[in-house]
Design an enzyme around this catalytic site. Sequence first.
Site, PDB file in Angstrom:
ATOM      1  N   ASN A  11       0.925  -1.243  -0.008  1.00 46.17           N
ATOM      2  CA  ASN A  11       0.408   0.326  -0.068  1.00 46.17           C
ATOM      3  C   ASN A  11       0.845   1.185   0.428  1.00 46.17           C
ATOM      4  OD1 ASN A  11      -1.901   1.893   0.518  1.00 46.17           O
ATOM      5  ND2 ASN A  11      -2.470   1.691   2.600  1.00 46.17           N
ATOM      6  N   LYS A  13      -0.146   4.214  -0.289  1.00 50.41           N
ATOM      7  CA  LYS A  13      -0.236   5.341   0.653  1.00 50.41           C
ATOM      8  C   LYS A  13      -0.007   6.840  -0.784  1.00 50.41           C
ATOM      9  CE  LYS A  13       0.072   3.140   4.859  1.00 50.41           C
ATOM     10  NZ  LYS A  13       0.249   3.535   6.175  1.00 50.41           N
ATOM     11  N   HIS A 101      -9.388   0.867   5.464  1.00 45.86           N
ATOM     12  CA  HIS A 101      -8.336   1.353   5.697  1.00 45.86           C
ATOM     13  C   HIS A 101      -8.041   2.450   7.328  1.00 45.86           C
ATOM     14  CE1 HIS A 101      -4.434   2.397   6.584  1.00 45.86           C
ATOM     15  NE2 HIS A 101      -3.825   1.518   6.106  1.00 45.86           N
ATOM     16  N   GLU A 103      -6.195   4.792   8.306  1.00 45.96           N
ATOM     17  CA  GLU A 103      -6.206   6.602   7.490  1.00 45.96           C
ATOM     18  C   GLU A 103      -7.235   6.280   7.360  1.00 45.96           C
ATOM     19  OE1 GLU A 103      -2.766   5.352   5.374  1.00 45.96           O
ATOM     20  OE2 GLU A 103      -1.597   4.589   7.589  1.00 45.96           O
ATOM     21  N   GLU A 173      -4.983  -4.423  10.844  1.00 44.43           N
ATOM     22  CA  GLU A 173      -3.611  -3.702  11.099  1.00 44.43           C
ATOM     23  C   GLU A 173      -3.955  -2.836  12.286  1.00 44.43           C
ATOM     24  OE1 GLU A 173      -1.617  -2.855   7.041  1.00 44.43           O
ATOM     25  OE2 GLU A 173      -3.518  -1.440   7.632  1.00 44.43           O
ATOM     26  N   GLY A 179       3.183   2.237  10.683  1.00 40.15           N
ATOM     27  CA  GLY A 179       4.086   3.326  10.746  1.00 40.15           C
ATOM     28  C   GLY A 179       4.901   4.169  11.505  1.00 40.15           C
ATOM     29  N   SER A 219       3.595  -1.947   9.984  1.00 42.71           N
ATOM     30  CA  SER A 219       5.174  -1.991  10.348  1.00 42.71           C
ATOM     31  C   SER A 219       6.138  -3.274   9.992  1.00 42.71           C
ATOM     32  CB  SER A 219       5.904  -1.595  11.331  1.00 42.71           C
ATOM     33  OG  SER A 219       5.961   0.049  12.239  1.00 42.71           O
TER      34      SER A 219
HETATM   35  P1  13P Z   1       3.486   0.620   7.280  1.00 43.71           P
HETATM   36  O1  13P Z   1       3.832  -0.750   7.153  1.00 43.71           O
HETATM   37  O2  13P Z   1       3.980   1.797   7.101  1.00 43.71           O
HETATM   38  O3  13P Z   1       2.982   0.177   9.183  1.00 43.71           O
HETATM   39  O4  13P Z   1       1.989   0.544   7.359  1.00 43.71           O
HETATM   40  C1  13P Z   1       1.027  -0.219   7.425  1.00 43.71           C
HETATM   41  C2  13P Z   1       0.000  -0.137   6.465  1.00 43.71           C
HETATM   42  O5  13P Z   1      -0.791   0.635   7.231  1.00 43.71           O
HETATM   43  C3  13P Z   1      -0.453  -0.896   5.247  1.00 43.71           C
HETATM   44  O6  13P Z   1      -1.641  -0.352   4.576  1.00 43.71           O
END
Ligand code: 13P
Length: 260
Positions: A11, A13, A101, A103, A173, A179, A219
Site C-alpha cells: 500500500n 498510500k 483502512h 487512515e 492492522e 508507520g 511495520s
Molecule cells: P506501515 O507498514 O508503514 O506500518 O503501514 C502499514 C499500513 O498501513 C499498510 O496499509
Amino acid sequence: MSERLPIITGNWKMHRDHLEAIQLVQKLAYHLEGADYVGQEVVLCPPFIALRSVQTLLQSDRLPMKLGAQTCHDQDEGAFTGEISVPMLERLDVSYVLAGHSERRELFGETDEVVNAKVKAIRKGGLRPILCVGESLEERESGRAVDVVTEQLRGSLAGVSVTDPQDLVVAYEPVWAIGTGRTATPDDAQEMCAAVRAELGSILGEPTADHVRVQYGGSVKPGNIRTLMAEPDIDGALVGGASLSSEDFALIVAHRRTNA
Ligand code: 13P
C-alpha cells in the site's frame, strides 16, 4: 488447516507520482527476477493517478503482480466530485480494493456503514475487497482489541455474501503499529488474526472463513516477515512504508528464499 494462497500487498498510500511509480515497479521487477514468488499473490496499490501506468507496465513486461486500489466510491457513477468508482477500476484491471483502512476511518470519517457500502460495491463490481480492521493503542490497552475488531467485521460485512472465499481478504492492522516501527509480536498478531477468523466463521460460516485469507499489517519489514508468516492464521502482509523500497519489498515478497 486449509491451503490458503499467501498474499502480499504493498500500500503506497499518497507516495510516488506516475513516473516514480514506473521506476519503482521496474526496480521491484529487477530485484524479484529469479525469486521464488510463484505460489503467492503480490498486489501493488499505487495512488489512483499511477494505476494506468503501472497497469501498462505489468502487462507489457508480463509481470506476475496484481493491481489494487486504495479506496473507491460506493456508486458506479454520478456527481461525486473527486471520486473513483469500482467500474472505473475494473476497466484498469484492478483486482483488489482496500476498504476501511484505518487512515480512511480516522482522517476521512469512514464509519463501518460507509465501509460496508464500499465492500458491497467492490463485490458487485467483481473485484475483491481487502477489508482492513484494527484497534487503537487505547483500545488495546483497555483490553478491547478483540471487541473492536469484531464490531468492525460485523458492521463492514453486514449483508455481504461471499461464496468464493478467495473473493475476500481481511487485513488486521493494529493502528498503533502502522508507520511506528512497532510491530505486533507474532504471538499477538496470530491471536488477533485467529480472532478475526473465528468471527468470520460466525458471519460467513466456518468452511468459508477457513479459506479466507487474513493479512497482518503494521511495520512489516524484511526482518520480521518470516516469523509473522510462520503463524498459522497469518496468510500474508499489508505493507506500507517498506513497499516504497524496491529492495525491501522484494525481500518481503521473496521471504521464503532469503535470509532477511
Ligand atoms: P506501515 O507498514 O508503514 O506500518 O503501514 C502499514 C499500513 O498501513 C499498510 O496499509
